[in-house]
Design a protein around this motif. Structure first.
Motif, PDB file in Angstrom:
ATOM      1  N   SER A 373       1.701  -2.166   2.398  1.00  0.00           N
ATOM      2  CA  SER A 373       0.732  -2.001   1.203  1.00  0.00           C
ATOM      3  C   SER A 373      -0.378  -1.097   1.895  1.00  0.00           C
ATOM      4  O   SER A 373      -0.893  -1.266   3.142  1.00  0.00           O
ATOM      5  CB  SER A 373       0.170  -3.272   0.314  1.00  0.00           C
ATOM      6  OG  SER A 373      -0.090  -4.037   1.228  1.00  0.00           O
ATOM      7  N   SER A 374      -1.295  -0.467   1.292  1.00  0.00           N
ATOM      8  CA  SER A 374      -2.353   0.210   1.762  1.00  0.00           C
ATOM      9  C   SER A 374      -3.356   0.558   0.440  1.00  0.00           C
ATOM     10  O   SER A 374      -2.831   0.710  -0.614  1.00  0.00           O
ATOM     11  CB  SER A 374      -2.208   1.229   2.566  1.00  0.00           C
ATOM     12  OG  SER A 374      -1.510   2.579   1.659  1.00  0.00           O
ATOM     13  N   GLY A 375      -4.698   0.702   0.861  1.00  0.00           N
ATOM     14  CA  GLY A 375      -5.725   0.774  -0.477  1.00  0.00           C
ATOM     15  C   GLY A 375      -5.366   0.025  -1.378  1.00  0.00           C
ATOM     16  O   GLY A 375      -5.317  -1.017  -1.187  1.00  0.00           O
ATOM     17  N   LEU A 376      -5.736   0.423  -2.596  1.00  0.00           N
ATOM     18  CA  LEU A 376      -5.823  -0.385  -3.878  1.00  0.00           C
ATOM     19  C   LEU A 376      -4.305  -0.287  -4.766  1.00  0.00           C
ATOM     20  O   LEU A 376      -3.725   1.045  -4.580  1.00  0.00           O
ATOM     21  CB  LEU A 376      -6.942  -0.158  -4.823  1.00  0.00           C
ATOM     22  CG  LEU A 376      -8.231  -0.510  -4.178  1.00  0.00           C
ATOM     23  CD1 LEU A 376      -9.445  -0.042  -5.217  1.00  0.00           C
ATOM     24  CD2 LEU A 376      -8.238  -1.989  -3.959  1.00  0.00           C
ATOM     25  N   PRO A 377      -3.890  -1.089  -5.361  1.00  0.00           N
ATOM     26  CA  PRO A 377      -2.710  -0.957  -6.112  1.00  0.00           C
ATOM     27  C   PRO A 377      -2.694   0.294  -7.178  1.00  0.00           C
ATOM     28  O   PRO A 377      -3.711   0.221  -7.967  1.00  0.00           O
ATOM     29  CB  PRO A 377      -2.308  -2.421  -6.698  1.00  0.00           C
ATOM     30  CG  PRO A 377      -3.701  -2.832  -6.760  1.00  0.00           C
ATOM     31  CD  PRO A 377      -4.429  -2.548  -5.560  1.00  0.00           C
ATOM     32  N   GLN A 378      -1.885   1.067  -7.231  1.00  0.00           N
ATOM     33  CA  GLN A 378      -1.732   2.040  -8.118  1.00  0.00           C
ATOM     34  C   GLN A 378      -0.447   2.098  -8.880  1.00  0.00           C
ATOM     35  O   GLN A 378       0.727   1.715  -8.379  1.00  0.00           O
ATOM     36  CB  GLN A 378      -1.985   3.183  -7.753  1.00  0.00           C
ATOM     37  CG  GLN A 378      -3.616   3.425  -7.097  1.00  0.00           C
ATOM     38  CD  GLN A 378      -3.925   4.759  -6.287  1.00  0.00           C
ATOM     39  OE1 GLN A 378      -2.950   5.748  -6.385  1.00  0.00           O
ATOM     40  NE2 GLN A 378      -4.915   4.931  -5.838  1.00  0.00           N
ATOM     41  N   GLY A 379      -0.185   2.829 -10.102  1.00  0.00           N
ATOM     42  CA  GLY A 379       0.888   3.181 -10.681  1.00  0.00           C
ATOM     43  C   GLY A 379       1.796   2.013 -10.977  1.00  0.00           C
ATOM     44  O   GLY A 379       1.336   0.983 -11.377  1.00  0.00           O
ATOM     45  N   HIS A 380       3.095   2.057 -10.724  1.00  0.00           N
ATOM     46  CA  HIS A 380       4.008   1.209 -10.687  1.00  0.00           C
ATOM     47  C   HIS A 380       3.739  -0.337 -10.189  1.00  0.00           C
ATOM     48  O   HIS A 380       3.913  -1.406 -10.588  1.00  0.00           O
ATOM     49  CB  HIS A 380       5.525   1.355 -10.307  1.00  0.00           C
ATOM     50  CG  HIS A 380       6.676   0.727 -11.091  1.00  0.00           C
ATOM     51  ND1 HIS A 380       7.849   0.720 -10.558  1.00  0.00           N
ATOM     52  CD2 HIS A 380       6.580  -0.371 -12.016  1.00  0.00           C
ATOM     53  CE1 HIS A 380       8.595  -0.012 -11.280  1.00  0.00           C
ATOM     54  NE2 HIS A 380       7.763  -0.866 -11.908  1.00  0.00           N
ATOM     55  N   GLU A 381       3.126  -0.232  -9.074  1.00  0.00           N
ATOM     56  CA  GLU A 381       2.806  -1.540  -8.175  1.00  0.00           C
ATOM     57  C   GLU A 381       1.651  -2.233  -9.148  1.00  0.00           C
ATOM     58  O   GLU A 381       1.803  -3.446  -9.236  1.00  0.00           O
ATOM     59  CB  GLU A 381       2.167  -1.195  -6.747  1.00  0.00           C
ATOM     60  CG  GLU A 381       1.670  -2.374  -6.045  1.00  0.00           C
ATOM     61  CD  GLU A 381       1.123  -2.150  -4.763  1.00  0.00           C
ATOM     62  OE1 GLU A 381       0.484  -3.105  -4.177  1.00  0.00           O
ATOM     63  OE2 GLU A 381       0.843  -0.787  -4.470  1.00  0.00           O
ATOM     64  N   LEU A 382       0.564  -1.432  -9.492  1.00  0.00           N
ATOM     65  CA  LEU A 382      -0.324  -2.143 -10.262  1.00  0.00           C
ATOM     66  C   LEU A 382       0.332  -2.602 -11.740  1.00  0.00           C
ATOM     67  O   LEU A 382      -0.268  -3.758 -11.952  1.00  0.00           O
ATOM     68  CB  LEU A 382      -1.464  -1.087 -10.528  1.00  0.00           C
ATOM     69  CG  LEU A 382      -2.526  -1.392 -11.361  1.00  0.00           C
ATOM     70  CD1 LEU A 382      -3.463  -2.577 -10.866  1.00  0.00           C
ATOM     71  CD2 LEU A 382      -3.587  -0.391 -11.709  1.00  0.00           C
ATOM     72  N   GLN A 383       1.050  -1.991 -12.134  1.00  0.00           N
ATOM     73  CA  GLN A 383       1.814  -2.343 -13.469  1.00  0.00           C
ATOM     74  C   GLN A 383       2.392  -3.720 -13.001  1.00  0.00           C
ATOM     75  O   GLN A 383       2.451  -4.689 -14.135  1.00  0.00           O
ATOM     76  CB  GLN A 383       2.903  -1.519 -13.887  1.00  0.00           C
ATOM     77  CG  GLN A 383       3.485  -1.781 -15.399  1.00  0.00           C
ATOM     78  CD  GLN A 383       4.359  -0.789 -15.767  1.00  0.00           C
ATOM     79  OE1 GLN A 383       4.702   0.067 -15.146  1.00  0.00           O
ATOM     80  NE2 GLN A 383       5.157  -1.239 -16.753  1.00  0.00           N
ATOM     81  N   ILE A 384       2.918  -3.864 -12.031  1.00  0.00           N
ATOM     82  CA  ILE A 384       3.792  -5.207 -11.621  1.00  0.00           C
ATOM     83  C   ILE A 384       2.813  -6.100 -11.531  1.00  0.00           C
ATOM     84  O   ILE A 384       2.947  -7.481 -11.828  1.00  0.00           O
ATOM     85  CB  ILE A 384       4.551  -5.109 -10.460  1.00  0.00           C
ATOM     86  CG1 ILE A 384       5.846  -4.035 -10.864  1.00  0.00           C
ATOM     87  CG2 ILE A 384       5.060  -6.165  -9.844  1.00  0.00           C
ATOM     88  CD1 ILE A 384       6.512  -3.646  -9.423  1.00  0.00           C
TER      89      ILE A 384
END
Length: 614
Positions: A373-384
């Motif tokens: 992982s890196s940065g802040l969660p985005q997209g599908h990862e954020l949704q999870i």
């Protein structure tokens, strides 16, 4: 193990209803967990081997510690397994080392499974034989799954979803899973080590019935290119190439396993091992000490090019290595204490003083791979992660994880101030220069190590913890005691390592799953019991595509990091090795083979004539 996930786009789907009725099975010569298979059904050999490699010679290898067991069934729970024990067995399939997560038929010639992945059938080769000449049968396969699941916490977790194995025909065995959708299960079943049922249910030379649940120093019956020739308990093992090996001409075996004999010599520690290598008592050594790599390989044979130093890039795996908190100990329950320990670790100074600046700090449980992982969660990862917002640390959503940076007095002071702030918030106090918890109990830990190279690392860390008021004891124990205490979770803190494939899957349960925390011998050395992590592991295992797998793995990585179950240590993207220049390998070298030693090398008589053995 190389567990992974996905499906080969090149493989036609199987209609489940027809397959269950025994009709129109689509047999596959190989399995790919994502993408196309490189090698077609009629391939002759892997591209990275020399089909004309000469057979002969001896490869002398180094093992550290000791051994008192050849029985792989109990290797995670009893005794110390011998380095050579795994070399005598074959698996149903064999991994290709120039592809990511693919395998081709070894004991099995083909596999078939439906489009919902609810079961798989493996068809064994008729020519597959044990070293006593008897055929490898479905009964052997079923027996192997049964005893491994029952007696090994790792395999019990790894094959947890395989609920039944049954004989379909004289050459076919069917594995049924506990539900559809687990796309990696057909593949990891192919990794099953197959044991000889008739041998284990028989008697030894003294007429005693063998016990698959006990340690044993009786050389086991195998089916591979090698069998155990002789050994001295705890000290050395010799295995010899089987001249009439049944699979010598298989595409997955051509050009490999070229040595007539493999010798494993055991040494107390890597310092002694290095001296043995310098004295030409071993042909190959892997070096895990940056200090020794930088300073101890200046002996004449290296300068004269009779011996070769070489670094091989590690491209097939990632890793987490760290100081592990045993959460089974009540004193480690507060995450702020664990986080304070991370602030106290001055990696940068350690890297300069002990490692000649060779290492980098680990910032991910999947360090070295695209799954970190890196940065802040985005997209599908954020949704999870949104679905778990109330179960995970808030920093998961607001702050990109990064370890504190030391290396100079100003940074060290700032890090210790932050550590003290966290401890004060958690109710810890300094009394008589000792850190005490909110109940007034002194914070005292034992850092347990196995060898001198690990001891010097924890001794460097110790003063930093003591500056926080922590009472620290460093205890080095012998190999047998260390294995027993780790197996039974009898420690405060240890150093542990988790290797990660490029496509993680069911093994994550054994690493971080709540059930594994109570299973002796599991790899959940931290004792993690976290419902959010359990849920993320299941999302990885049941991901329907590569993108979902990556998103779920990124999410798992982030949640593990922000719970501070370990103080991350360091890594190096190469495997350091040295060898006496008597060997050769095919070019180009496969991308995911690391060193490929000894299976992809051969004894080069021309080179050996110039580098005579001592």
């Amino acid at each position: 193990m190389t567990p992974a996930l996905g499906a080969a786009a090149s493989l036609a789907p199987l209609d489940a209803a027809q397959a269950q009725a025994g009709e129109q099975l689509v047999w596959r010569h190989g399995l790919s967990l994502f993408g196309e298979l490189k090698y077609p059904a009629d391939f002759k050999r892997f591209d990275y081997v020399n089909p004309d490699a000469p057979k002969g010679g001896t490869a002398r290898m180094i093992s550290l510690g000791t051994f008192d067991n050849f029985n792989i069934v109990v290797m995670y729970v009893k005794g110390n397994i011998a380095a050579a024990a795994m070399t005598v067995y074959e698996t149903l399939m064999s991994r290709a080392q120039d592809e990511v997560s693919t395998e081709y038929g070894l004991l099995a010639e083909a596999a078939a499974y439906p489009d919902d992945y609810s079961w798989v059938i493996y068809r064994l080769r008729k020519e597959a034989r044990w070293h006593d000449g008897k055929p490898v049968t479905p009964e052997d396969v079923i027996f192997s799954l049964d005893v491994l699941k029952k007696n090994s916490p790792f395999y019990g977790s790894y094959y947890r979803h395989v609920v039944k194995a049954e004989k379909v025909s004289d050459q076919e065995v069917k594995f049924t899973f506990d539900g559809p959708g687990n796309r990696e299960l057909p593949h990891i079943v192919g990794e099953l080590l197959v044991l000889p049922k008739h041998w284990w249910e028989g008697t030894d030379a003294q007429g005693r019935k063998r016990d698959v649940t006990a340690t044993s120093l009786e050389p086991p019956l195998g089916s591979s290119p090698y069998r155990i020739k002789e050994f001295v308990p705890g000290r050395s093992i010799k295995v010899e190439r089987v001249k009439d090996y049944w699979g010598a001409n298989l595409p997955v075996r051509i050009g490999q396993n070229n040595f007539d004999e493999l010798q494993f010599e055991y040494f107390r520690d890597n310092l002694v091992a290095l001296e043995a290598f310098k004295a030409d008592q071993a042909d190959w050594i892997n070096e895990n000490s940056a200090k020794q790599w930088a300073t101890a390989y200046d002996f004449p044979a290296i300068a004269e090019k009779r011996a070769v130093k070489e670094e091989f890039p590690v491209r097939d795996s990632g890793r987490m290595q760290g100081f592990v908190f045993n959460l089974r100990r009540p004193q480690f329950q507060d995450v702020r204490l664990r986080r304070a320990f991370n602030y106290a670790f001055d990696f940068e100074e350690m890297n300069k003083q002990l490692f000649f600046g060779q290492y980098k700090r680990i910032n991910s449980y999947f360090e070295g791979t695209e799954l970190a992982s890196s940065g802040l969660p985005q997209g599908h990862e954020l949704q999870i992660l949104e679905g778990l917002r109330d179960k995970v640390p808030p920093e998961v959503f607001t702050t990109a994880y990064q370890n504190p940076v030391g290396g100079n007095p100003e940074n060290v002071r700032a890090n210790l101030r932050e550590a003290n702030k966290l401890l004060k918030e958690a109710g810890y106090e300094i009394k008589d220069r000792k850190l005490v918890d909110p109940a007034g109990k002194q914070v005292a830990i034992e850092l347990m190590v196995q060898d001198p190279s690990s001891e010097r690392i924890v001794l460097f860390y110790k003063p930093s913890l003591e500056r926080l008021g922590v009472t620290v004891t460093v205890r080095q124990v012998d190999n047998v005691q260390y294995e027993q205490r780790v197996r039974t979770f009898d420690y405060d803190m240890i150093t542990d390592v988790w290797g990660q494939s490029l496509s993680p899957g069911n093994e994550q349960r054994d690493f971080w799953g709540s059930k594994a925390a109570d299973e002796q011998g599991s790899k959940n050395s931290a004792g993690i019991k976290n419902p959010a992590i359990d849920e993320l592991i299941e999302k990885i295992i049941f991901a329907k595509d590569r993108a979902t797998l990556e998103a779920a793995t990124h999410a798992l990585d982030r949640v593990l990091l922000w719970n501070f179950y370990v103080v991350p240590q360091f890594t190096y993207p190469f495997l350091r090795s040295a060898r006496w220049d008597r060997f050769s390998h095919f070019e180009p070298f496969p991308k995911y083979a690391s060193t490929g030693w000894p299976s992809l090398w051969w004894y080069d008589a021309d080179k050996a004539a110039k580098v005579k053995r001592s």
